[in-house]
Design a protein around this motif. Structure first.
Motif, PDB file in Angstrom:
ATOM      1  N   PHE A   8      -8.078  -7.787  46.721  1.00 26.69           N
ATOM      2  CA  PHE A   8      -7.809  -8.167  45.089  1.00 26.69           C
ATOM      3  C   PHE A   8      -8.909  -8.504  44.570  1.00 26.69           C
ATOM      4  O   PHE A   8      -9.470  -8.009  43.807  1.00 26.69           O
ATOM      5  N   ASN A   9      -9.755  -9.359  45.193  1.00 25.53           N
ATOM      6  CA  ASN A   9     -11.129 -10.052  44.633  1.00 25.53           C
ATOM      7  C   ASN A   9     -12.055  -8.600  44.418  1.00 25.53           C
ATOM      8  O   ASN A   9     -12.751  -8.823  43.295  1.00 25.53           O
ATOM      9  N   GLU A  10     -12.151  -7.925  45.272  1.00 27.09           N
ATOM     10  CA  GLU A  10     -13.006  -6.776  45.178  1.00 27.09           C
ATOM     11  C   GLU A  10     -12.607  -5.763  44.026  1.00 27.09           C
ATOM     12  O   GLU A  10     -13.695  -5.314  43.198  1.00 27.09           O
ATOM     13  N   SER A  11     -11.324  -5.542  44.188  1.00 20.38           N
ATOM     14  CA  SER A  11     -10.966  -4.769  42.849  1.00 20.38           C
ATOM     15  C   SER A  11     -11.266  -5.495  41.362  1.00 20.38           C
ATOM     16  O   SER A  11     -11.396  -4.696  40.378  1.00 20.38           O
ATOM     17  N   VAL A  12     -10.745  -6.749  41.457  1.00 14.60           N
ATOM     18  CA  VAL A  12     -11.183  -7.484  40.172  1.00 14.60           C
ATOM     19  C   VAL A  12     -12.852  -7.365  40.084  1.00 14.60           C
ATOM     20  O   VAL A  12     -12.914  -7.026  38.794  1.00 14.60           O
ATOM     21  N   THR A  85      -7.796  -6.255  28.443  1.00 15.46           N
ATOM     22  CA  THR A  85      -7.776  -6.354  29.823  1.00 15.46           C
ATOM     23  C   THR A  85      -8.832  -6.922  30.652  1.00 15.46           C
ATOM     24  O   THR A  85      -8.823  -7.781  31.571  1.00 15.46           O
ATOM     25  N   ARG A  86     -10.069  -6.984  30.008  1.00 15.57           N
ATOM     26  CA  ARG A  86     -11.226  -7.834  30.523  1.00 15.57           C
ATOM     27  C   ARG A  86     -10.973  -9.213  30.580  1.00 15.57           C
ATOM     28  O   ARG A  86     -11.245  -9.962  31.486  1.00 15.57           O
ATOM     29  N   ASN A  87     -10.436  -9.498  29.234  1.00 19.71           N
ATOM     30  CA  ASN A  87     -10.181 -10.913  29.230  1.00 19.71           C
ATOM     31  C   ASN A  87      -9.149 -11.467  30.384  1.00 19.71           C
ATOM     32  O   ASN A  87      -9.261 -12.659  30.812  1.00 19.71           O
ATOM     33  N   ASP A 120      -4.660  -0.969  36.324  1.00 19.98           N
ATOM     34  CA  ASP A 120      -5.603  -1.122  35.565  1.00 19.98           C
ATOM     35  C   ASP A 120      -7.034  -0.553  35.903  1.00 19.98           C
ATOM     36  O   ASP A 120      -7.716   0.062  35.281  1.00 19.98           O
ATOM     37  N   LYS A 121      -7.070  -0.708  37.398  1.00 15.06           N
ATOM     38  CA  LYS A 121      -8.334  -0.155  37.984  1.00 15.06           C
ATOM     39  C   LYS A 121      -8.329   1.419  37.650  1.00 15.06           C
ATOM     40  O   LYS A 121      -9.533   1.673  37.313  1.00 15.06           O
TER      41      LYS A 121
END
Length: 147
Positions: A8-12, A85-87, A120-121
């Motif tokens: 999850f962290n990597e995808s963020v 989305t970035r926010n 989103d990714k």
């Protein structure tokens, strides 16, 4: 957890990278759309501390004032969505599940966040590639280059 928090962290991180690259490409395209020196125009964007949303708005106005716009209305909808989305990923995504103490609520909320993250990714990667291609096409068009 089917989707480990490390993944999850990597995808963020990837989502943030796509958003940053899209933002930079949008700023570069806008700097080429304007009259004058594109490098100076790019520096002016930074000096004015324009947000992504402001740059997209200015670019859209300039683009649509021309006979044949470079981007479609649908393209602009996606570009504006990048900011939102970035926010979300910069300020909120972890708060949807990190502070939940009930294990079932945590799992349900985390699963919803994972589902949204995957979607989103995928669309951000597609947009990232398209905007990168558009930037290169615009630069080539502006300077008569061929790749």
């Amino acid at each position: 957890m089917e989707f480990p928090i490390e993944q999850f962290n990597e995808s963020v991180g990837e989502i943030m990278m796509y958003c940053q690259c899209i933002e930079e490409n949008v700023k570069r395209i806008y700097s080429y759309m304007q009259s004058g020196n594109p490098e100076r125009n790019r520096l002016d964007i930074e000096d004015q501390r324009l947000t992504l949303g402001q740059v997209i708005t200015f670019m859209k106005d300039l683009d649509q004032s021309r006979g044949k716009p470079f981007f479609s209305p649908r393209d602009y909808q996606f570009l504006f969505l990048v900011s939102k989305t970035r926010n979300e990923y910069a300020h909120n995504v972890y708060t949807h599940f990190c502070y939940l103490t009930d294990p079932d609520e945590f799992e349900a909320s985390y699963a919803m966040c994972v589902d949204r993250l995957k979607k989103d990714k995928a669309w951000l990667y597609t947009l990232y590639a398209a905007v990168e291609d558009a930037r290169m096409l615009y630069e080539d068009k502006k300077y008569g280059k061929e790749r």
